[in-house]
Design a protein around this motif. Structure first.
Motif, short mmCIF file in Angstrom:
data_model
loop_
_atom_site.label_atom_id
_atom_site.label_comp_id
_atom_site.label_asym_id
_atom_site.label_seq_id
_atom_site.Cartn_x
_atom_site.Cartn_y
_atom_site.Cartn_z
N MET A 130 0.90 -1.18 0.01
CA MET A 130 -0.11 0.06 -0.06
C MET A 130 0.89 1.27 -0.04
O MET A 130 0.40 2.17 -0.41
CB MET A 130 -0.96 0.05 1.00
N VAL A 131 2.25 1.13 0.66
CA VAL A 131 2.93 2.33 0.59
C VAL A 131 3.97 2.56 -0.43
O VAL A 131 3.75 3.44 -1.26
CB VAL A 131 3.79 2.44 1.86
N LEU A 132 4.53 1.62 -0.94
CA LEU A 132 5.51 1.57 -1.91
C LEU A 132 5.14 1.47 -3.47
O LEU A 132 5.88 1.99 -4.22
CB LEU A 132 6.62 0.53 -1.66
N LYS A 133 3.77 0.56 -3.57
CA LYS A 133 3.47 0.36 -5.05
C LYS A 133 3.01 1.77 -5.42
O LYS A 133 3.61 2.14 -6.56
CB LYS A 133 2.48 -0.50 -5.04
N PRO A 134 2.41 2.65 -4.72
CA PRO A 134 2.16 3.71 -5.46
C PRO A 134 3.13 5.00 -5.36
O PRO A 134 3.23 5.56 -6.47
CB PRO A 134 0.70 4.32 -4.47
N LYS A 135 3.98 4.85 -4.29
CA LYS A 135 5.05 5.64 -4.18
C LYS A 135 5.88 5.59 -5.60
O LYS A 135 6.45 6.60 -6.21
CB LYS A 135 5.71 5.60 -3.01
N TYR A 136 6.43 4.38 -6.14
CA TYR A 136 7.23 4.15 -6.95
C TYR A 136 6.58 3.88 -8.16
O TYR A 136 7.21 3.39 -9.18
CB TYR A 136 8.45 3.35 -6.47
N LYS A 137 5.29 3.89 -8.27
CA LYS A 137 4.60 3.56 -9.43
C LYS A 137 5.03 1.90 -10.11
O LYS A 137 5.22 1.94 -11.19
CB LYS A 137 4.64 4.58 -10.41
N VAL A 138 5.10 1.23 -9.16
CA VAL A 138 5.74 -0.18 -9.46
C VAL A 138 4.87 -0.96 -10.38
O VAL A 138 3.85 -0.97 -10.16
CB VAL A 138 5.89 -0.93 -8.02
N LYS A 139 5.48 -1.56 -11.51
CA LYS A 139 4.79 -2.26 -12.41
C LYS A 139 5.77 -3.44 -12.40
O LYS A 139 6.97 -3.55 -12.56
CB LYS A 139 4.83 -1.52 -14.04
N GLU A 140 4.78 -4.90 -12.57
CA GLU A 140 5.77 -5.96 -12.72
C GLU A 140 5.27 -6.56 -14.00
O GLU A 140 4.19 -6.32 -14.51
CB GLU A 140 5.42 -6.79 -11.42
N GLU A 141 6.09 -7.38 -14.54
CA GLU A 141 5.95 -8.21 -15.73
C GLU A 141 6.51 -9.54 -15.56
O GLU A 141 7.65 -9.61 -14.75
CB GLU A 141 6.74 -7.62 -17.01
N GLY A 142 6.22 -10.48 -16.35
CA GLY A 142 6.84 -11.96 -16.27
C GLY A 142 6.14 -12.94 -15.09
O GLY A 142 6.91 -13.81 -14.66
N LEU A 143 5.30 -12.27 -14.28
CA LEU A 143 4.88 -13.12 -13.13
C LEU A 143 4.43 -14.56 -13.69
O LEU A 143 4.83 -15.48 -12.92
CB LEU A 143 3.83 -12.58 -12.47
N ILE A 178 10.53 -4.41 -2.51
CA ILE A 178 9.85 -4.26 -3.83
C ILE A 178 9.59 -5.71 -4.55
O ILE A 178 8.68 -5.99 -5.19
CB ILE A 178 10.88 -3.43 -4.70
N VAL A 179 10.66 -6.39 -4.35
CA VAL A 179 10.57 -7.89 -5.24
C VAL A 179 9.59 -8.52 -4.29
O VAL A 179 8.55 -9.13 -5.04
CB VAL A 179 11.91 -8.59 -5.18
N GLY A 180 9.48 -8.40 -3.09
CA GLY A 180 8.76 -9.10 -2.13
C GLY A 180 7.33 -8.76 -2.31
O GLY A 180 6.26 -9.61 -2.25
N ILE A 181 6.72 -7.69 -2.74
CA ILE A 181 5.47 -7.00 -2.82
C ILE A 181 4.90 -7.61 -4.50
O ILE A 181 3.79 -7.63 -4.59
CB ILE A 181 5.18 -5.61 -2.60
N THR A 182 6.06 -7.74 -5.28
CA THR A 182 5.22 -8.23 -6.66
C THR A 182 5.48 -9.77 -6.84
O THR A 182 4.86 -10.15 -7.86
CB THR A 182 6.54 -7.53 -7.58
N CYS A 183 6.32 -10.48 -6.14
CA CYS A 183 6.18 -11.68 -6.22
C CYS A 183 4.80 -12.32 -5.86
O CYS A 183 4.40 -12.16 -4.63
CB CYS A 183 7.49 -12.50 -5.63
N VAL A 203 9.74 -4.30 -12.36
CA VAL A 203 10.15 -5.48 -11.73
C VAL A 203 9.95 -6.43 -12.88
O VAL A 203 8.68 -6.71 -12.90
CB VAL A 203 9.56 -5.70 -10.29
N ILE A 204 10.71 -6.91 -13.57
CA ILE A 204 10.58 -8.03 -14.71
C ILE A 204 11.28 -9.32 -14.11
O ILE A 204 12.48 -9.23 -14.00
CB ILE A 204 11.10 -7.22 -16.02
N TYR A 205 10.52 -10.19 -14.20
CA TYR A 205 10.68 -11.86 -14.11
C TYR A 205 11.07 -12.34 -15.21
O TYR A 205 10.09 -12.33 -16.35
CB TYR A 205 9.68 -12.34 -13.14
N GLY A 206 12.22 -12.71 -15.23
CA GLY A 206 12.41 -13.52 -16.85
C GLY A 206 12.12 -14.92 -16.95
O GLY A 206 11.64 -15.72 -15.66
N LYS A 207 12.38 -15.61 -17.85
CA LYS A 207 12.11 -16.91 -18.21
C LYS A 207 13.38 -17.79 -17.26
O LYS A 207 14.23 -17.38 -17.14
CB LYS A 207 12.23 -17.37 -19.49
N PRO A 208 13.26 -19.04 -16.70
CA PRO A 208 13.79 -19.86 -16.00
C PRO A 208 14.99 -20.26 -16.60
O PRO A 208 15.25 -20.10 -18.10
CB PRO A 208 13.33 -21.15 -15.65
#
Length: 192
Positions: A13-26, A49-54, A156-161
């Motif tokens: 609730m705090v960090l996602k809007p503050k840094y406009k976090v976008k995640e890809e590759g979930l 940041i990794v913790g809230i996007t995973c 925050v972009i998660y790549g292929k294994p």
């Protein structure tokens, strides 16, 4: 609700809007089974940041110095953080990290070992390769792209294994595996 889920909700609730976090590759993160997420390291905010996007809870390794403040150390332990004594072969942290993977959980690593003040990707340390070779975990490269000081969204972009089968067949060393992981992180950075 576990303390981890509560903390994740509050931090999100705090960090996602503050840094406009976008995640890809979930979709690249397996829904179950052991996983190692290896990310670049540009800020103290990277673990949350990794913790809230995973989508899955992560057990991070963190330097021992972070646990010196009793309250902060208590919170870190409650959110699955494993104490790591840097500058030495910390067998206790290695055992705990392998146990996390053996139990089918997610281990979060920053192979560079310390933040890159320039944002340039540094050579990773062999620890990431050690965990990858000693476990049957799926290894997911992750790139945090952007700046915490910018008004642009932080990605925050998660790549292929990472292809661990080929690395094992070629009898790659722990350092060679880490180098391969870092190369995948670099590719993500270059493509975004």
């Amino acid at each position: 609700m576990s303390f981890y889920q509560f903390a994740k909700t509050v931090v999100k609730m705090v960090l996602k809007p503050k840094y406009k976090v976008k995640e890809e590759g979930l979709e690249n993160i397996p829904k179950e089974g052991p996983v190692i997420i290896c990310s670049n390291h540009i800020s103290n905010y990277d673990p949350p940041i990794v913790g809230i996007t995973c989508p899955r809870p992560i057990h991070f390794l963190a330097k021992e110095e972070l646990f010196k403040n009793k309250l902060f150390g208590f919170i870190l332990k409650k959110v699955n953080t494993i104490v790591l004594k840097r500058g030495m072969n910390d067998r206790n942290a290695l055992r705990k990290g392998l146990a996390v993977l053996k139990e089918g959980n997610v281990l979060g690593l920053f192979p560079e070992g310390t933040r890159s003040k320039s944002g340039e990707l540094k050579r990773g340390q062999a620890g990431a390769g050690f965990f990858a070779l000693r476990s049957k975990a799926t290894v997911i490269p992750c790139a945090i792209i952007g700046s915490y000081k910018s008004k642009e969204p932080l990605k925050v972009i998660y790549g292929k294994p990472v292809d661990m089968d080929t690395l094992r067949e070629n009898k790659a060393s722990a350092q060679e595996v880490t180098d391969a992981i870092m190369n995948e992180i670099k590719k993500i950075q270059e493509n975004h």
